[in-house]
Design an enzyme around this catalytic site. Structure first.
Site, PDB file in Angstrom:
ATOM      1  N   CYS A  80     -15.378 -33.634  47.528  1.00 11.15           N
ATOM      2  CA  CYS A  80     -15.157 -34.997  48.030  1.00 11.15           C
ATOM      3  C   CYS A  80     -14.441 -34.951  49.380  1.00 11.15           C
ATOM      4  CB  CYS A  80     -14.333 -35.775  47.006  1.00 11.15           C
ATOM      5  SG  CYS A  80     -13.771 -37.394  47.573  1.00 11.15           S
ATOM      6  N   CYS A 130     -11.478 -37.246  49.549  1.00  6.67           N
ATOM      7  CA  CYS A 130     -10.307 -36.720  48.830  1.00  6.67           C
ATOM      8  C   CYS A 130      -9.494 -35.800  49.732  1.00  6.67           C
ATOM      9  CB  CYS A 130     -10.740 -35.955  47.584  1.00  6.67           C
ATOM     10  SG  CYS A 130     -11.591 -36.949  46.342  1.00  6.67           S
TER      11      CYS A 130
END
Length: 107
Positions: free
Chosen positions: A31, A34
């Site tokens: 991600c 993230c």
């Protein structure tokens, strides 16, 4: 205090022994978002040291835990007090957004 990396056992222990606020980020290594919000989360952990415990759980490593907690998207932030879920936030765009999310629970 730095951000804590938790596994499923540590998470369940934290829920059983909970004191104060626990902010958990469910994330995944693939991600990009993230990784981008990671430095902001580290600053939150430092700023609220002693008032909020900040932890991260890799949902790829613990998919059953993520499912159990209702996590569908990453990053998802869950805020607990005393083992009880207080609030959820998905994909905050800044440290300010995380601060605003925490603010009502810090009084």
């Amino acid at each position: 205090m730095a951000t804590i990396t938790m596994n499923d056992t540590q998470f369940r222990e934290a829920m059983d022994q909970a004191q104060g606020l626990l902010l958990v980020e469910f994330w995944a290594p693939w991600c990009v978002y993230c990784r981008r919000i990671g430095p902001a989360l580290a600053k939150v952990a430092e700023q609220y040291d002693g008032r909020v415990t900040v932890a991260q759980i890799n949902m790829d490593d613990y998919p059953a835990l993520a499912d159990d907690q209702g996590v569908e998207l990453v990053p998802t932030f869950l805020l607990y007090r005393g083992g009880t879920l207080l609030d959820t936030m998905v994909a905050p765009d800044s440290k300010a957004a995380i601060d605003a999310f925490l603010a009502p629970y810090l009084t």
